[in-house]
Design a protein around this motif. Structure first.
Motif, mmCIF file in Angstrom:
data_model
loop_
_atom_site.group_PDB
_atom_site.id
_atom_site.type_symbol
_atom_site.label_atom_id
_atom_site.label_comp_id
_atom_site.label_asym_id
_atom_site.label_seq_id
_atom_site.Cartn_x
_atom_site.Cartn_y
_atom_site.Cartn_z
ATOM 1 N N ASP A 11 0.807 -1.225 0.000
ATOM 2 C CA ASP A 11 0.000 0.000 0.000
ATOM 3 C C ASP A 11 0.840 1.276 0.000
ATOM 4 O OD1 ASP A 11 -2.323 -1.515 0.069
ATOM 5 O OD2 ASP A 11 -2.311 -1.605 2.258
ATOM 6 N N LYS A 12 2.032 1.205 -0.543
ATOM 7 C CA LYS A 12 2.887 2.384 -0.602
ATOM 8 C C LYS A 12 3.145 2.749 -2.046
ATOM 9 C CE LYS A 12 5.406 1.452 3.658
ATOM 10 N NZ LYS A 12 6.715 1.157 4.221
ATOM 11 N N GLU A 13 3.418 4.019 -2.245
ATOM 12 C CA GLU A 13 3.803 4.456 -3.579
ATOM 13 C C GLU A 13 5.251 4.058 -3.835
ATOM 14 O OE1 GLU A 13 1.502 8.290 -5.257
ATOM 15 O OE2 GLU A 13 3.039 8.683 -3.764
ATOM 16 N N ALA A 14 5.508 3.597 -5.030
ATOM 17 C CA ALA A 14 6.867 3.277 -5.438
ATOM 18 C C ALA A 14 7.347 4.390 -6.352
ATOM 19 C CB ALA A 14 6.904 1.936 -6.164
ATOM 20 N N VAL A 15 8.543 4.905 -6.096
ATOM 21 C CA VAL A 15 9.117 5.948 -6.941
ATOM 22 C C VAL A 15 9.773 5.270 -8.136
ATOM 23 C CG1 VAL A 15 10.795 7.827 -7.086
ATOM 24 C CG2 VAL A 15 9.486 7.489 -4.990
ATOM 25 N N VAL A 26 7.973 10.476 -10.826
ATOM 26 C CA VAL A 26 6.904 9.582 -11.267
ATOM 27 C C VAL A 26 6.781 8.484 -10.230
ATOM 28 C CG1 VAL A 26 6.063 8.046 -13.080
ATOM 29 C CG2 VAL A 26 7.404 10.067 -13.685
ATOM 30 N N THR A 27 5.568 8.305 -9.703
ATOM 31 C CA THR A 27 5.317 7.267 -8.709
ATOM 32 C C THR A 27 4.186 6.369 -9.197
ATOM 33 O OG1 THR A 27 3.756 8.667 -7.500
ATOM 34 C CG2 THR A 27 6.050 8.711 -6.775
ATOM 35 N N SER A 28 4.090 5.203 -8.597
ATOM 36 C CA SER A 28 2.982 4.307 -8.916
ATOM 37 C C SER A 28 2.579 3.555 -7.665
ATOM 38 C CB SER A 28 3.365 3.332 -10.032
ATOM 39 O OG SER A 28 4.287 2.399 -9.557
ATOM 40 N N ARG A 44 -0.529 5.669 -11.761
ATOM 41 C CA ARG A 44 0.735 6.401 -11.859
ATOM 42 C C ARG A 44 0.479 7.878 -11.648
ATOM 43 N NH1 ARG A 44 1.882 3.003 -16.561
ATOM 44 N NH2 ARG A 44 3.064 1.265 -15.760
ATOM 45 N N ASN A 45 1.372 8.505 -10.927
ATOM 46 C CA ASN A 45 1.296 9.946 -10.702
ATOM 47 C C ASN A 45 2.579 10.590 -11.191
ATOM 48 O OD1 ASN A 45 -1.274 10.162 -9.220
ATOM 49 N ND2 ASN A 45 -0.212 8.865 -7.752
ATOM 50 N N ILE A 46 2.411 11.651 -11.977
ATOM 51 C CA ILE A 46 3.563 12.381 -12.504
ATOM 52 C C ILE A 46 3.534 13.777 -11.892
ATOM 53 C CG2 ILE A 46 4.704 13.269 -14.559
ATOM 54 C CD1 ILE A 46 3.267 11.041 -16.125
ATOM 55 N N ARG A 47 4.586 14.125 -11.165
ATOM 56 C CA ARG A 47 4.697 15.432 -10.513
ATOM 57 C C ARG A 47 5.791 16.215 -11.219
ATOM 58 N NH1 ARG A 47 7.683 16.848 -5.221
ATOM 59 N NH2 ARG A 47 6.766 18.836 -4.673
ATOM 60 N N ILE A 48 5.409 17.355 -11.794
ATOM 61 C CA ILE A 48 6.360 18.196 -12.517
ATOM 62 C C ILE A 48 6.435 19.549 -11.826
ATOM 63 C CG2 ILE A 48 6.864 19.348 -14.698
ATOM 64 C CD1 ILE A 48 5.300 17.142 -16.107
ATOM 65 N N LEU A 49 7.641 19.952 -11.438
ATOM 66 C CA LEU A 49 7.867 21.280 -10.888
ATOM 67 C C LEU A 49 8.528 22.115 -11.976
ATOM 68 C CD1 LEU A 49 9.354 20.373 -7.402
ATOM 69 C CD2 LEU A 49 7.032 21.054 -7.919
ATOM 70 N N VAL A 50 7.900 23.199 -12.350
ATOM 71 C CA VAL A 50 8.480 24.069 -13.371
ATOM 72 C C VAL A 50 9.276 25.152 -12.650
ATOM 73 C CG1 VAL A 50 8.008 25.626 -15.280
ATOM 74 C CG2 VAL A 50 6.590 23.600 -14.963
ATOM 75 N N PRO A 51 10.587 25.153 -12.812
ATOM 76 C CA PRO A 51 11.411 26.131 -12.086
ATOM 77 C C PRO A 51 11.228 27.543 -12.642
ATOM 78 C CG PRO A 51 12.773 24.799 -13.535
ATOM 79 C CD PRO A 51 11.388 24.241 -13.619
ATOM 80 N N LEU A 52 11.014 28.486 -11.737
ATOM 81 C CA LEU A 52 10.907 29.882 -12.142
ATOM 82 C C LEU A 52 12.281 30.421 -12.504
ATOM 83 C CD1 LEU A 52 8.493 31.206 -9.378
ATOM 84 C CD2 LEU A 52 7.932 30.644 -11.743
ATOM 85 N N LYS A 53 12.326 31.278 -13.473
ATOM 86 C CA LYS A 53 13.561 31.933 -13.908
ATOM 87 C C LYS A 53 14.621 30.954 -14.398
ATOM 88 C CE LYS A 53 12.743 35.937 -11.022
ATOM 89 N NZ LYS A 53 13.215 36.828 -9.991
ATOM 90 N N ALA A 54 14.185 29.819 -14.977
ATOM 91 C CA ALA A 54 15.137 28.888 -15.581
ATOM 92 C C ALA A 54 15.663 29.508 -16.869
ATOM 93 C CB ALA A 54 14.466 27.551 -15.883
ATOM 94 N N ARG A 55 16.932 29.303 -17.146
ATOM 95 C CA ARG A 55 17.573 29.880 -18.330
ATOM 96 C C ARG A 55 17.600 28.864 -19.464
ATOM 97 N NH1 ARG A 55 17.761 35.303 -17.853
ATOM 98 N NH2 ARG A 55 18.135 35.829 -15.683
ATOM 99 N N GLU A 56 17.605 29.360 -20.700
ATOM 100 C CA GLU A 56 17.717 28.477 -21.868
ATOM 101 C C GLU A 56 19.010 27.676 -21.796
ATOM 102 O OE1 GLU A 56 15.881 27.538 -24.461
ATOM 103 O OE2 GLU A 56 14.162 28.722 -23.830
ATOM 104 N N ASN A 57 20.086 28.334 -21.413
ATOM 105 C CA ASN A 57 21.369 27.658 -21.212
ATOM 106 C C ASN A 57 21.663 27.725 -19.718
ATOM 107 O OD1 ASN A 57 23.982 26.817 -21.019
ATOM 108 N ND2 ASN A 57 24.786 28.183 -22.591
ATOM 109 N N ILE A 58 21.542 26.611 -19.043
ATOM 110 C CA ILE A 58 21.665 26.581 -17.581
ATOM 111 C C ILE A 58 23.016 27.095 -17.110
ATOM 112 C CG2 ILE A 58 22.482 24.185 -17.417
ATOM 113 C CD1 ILE A 58 19.768 25.625 -15.181
#
Length: 142
Positions: A11-15, A26-28, A44-58
């Motif tokens: 009964d646990k989520e697997a990463v 991504v977990t299931s 399945r759960n997909i968690r996406i964090l969109v970083p603020l102020k991300a640069r085209e060239n990191i």
């Protein structure tokens, strides 16, 4: 791509994927089916964090801000570290992905990787281009 599920967790989520470079997890887990509560289905759960102020060239703090983020499951799940497998009684090195020759797209700094950028440095009236660490904790020991 993500078809497997570990049987030993109760009964646990697997990463399945924790891609810090693209800020995706991504977990299931097995849950009761809505159509038949006696049966379990894989959720399945997909968690996406969109970083603020991300640069085209990191590695270039002066590059334009990134406005497009692309997520491909095949890239998120790639494992490029070679593993040893036994085939026909012999040990062989194999990679678990076919995308290992392509550079990884990073939307944020990977804290385990050293990022540098060339900057102008003025000293005693003379300007030189030098490499400066953008992530000092991963570039210098202690």
């Amino acid at each position: 791509v993500l078809a497997g599920y570990p049987w030993d967790s109760e009964d646990k989520e697997a990463v399945l994927v924790n891609n810090k470079c693209q800020c995706v997890t991504v977990t299931s887990k097995l849950v009761p089916s809505k159509e038949n509560p006696e049966e379990e289905v894989l959720e399945r759960n997909i968690r996406i964090l969109v970083p603020l102020k991300a640069r085209e060239n990191i590695s270039d703090p002066l590059s334009s801000l990134r406005t497009t983020f692309v997520y491909r499951m095949t890239e998120l799940c790639r494992k490029c570290d070679p593993v040893e497998i036994e085939l026909g009684g012999e040990i062989h090195q194999a990679q678990q992905s076919t995308f290992c020759d392509e550079p990884e797209t990073c939307y944020t700094y990977n804290r385990d990787k050293c990022y540098t950028s060339t900057i102008p440095f003025r000293y005693q009236g003379e300007t030189r281009s030098i490499q400066a660490a953008l992530t000092s904790a991963s570039c210098y020991a202690d």
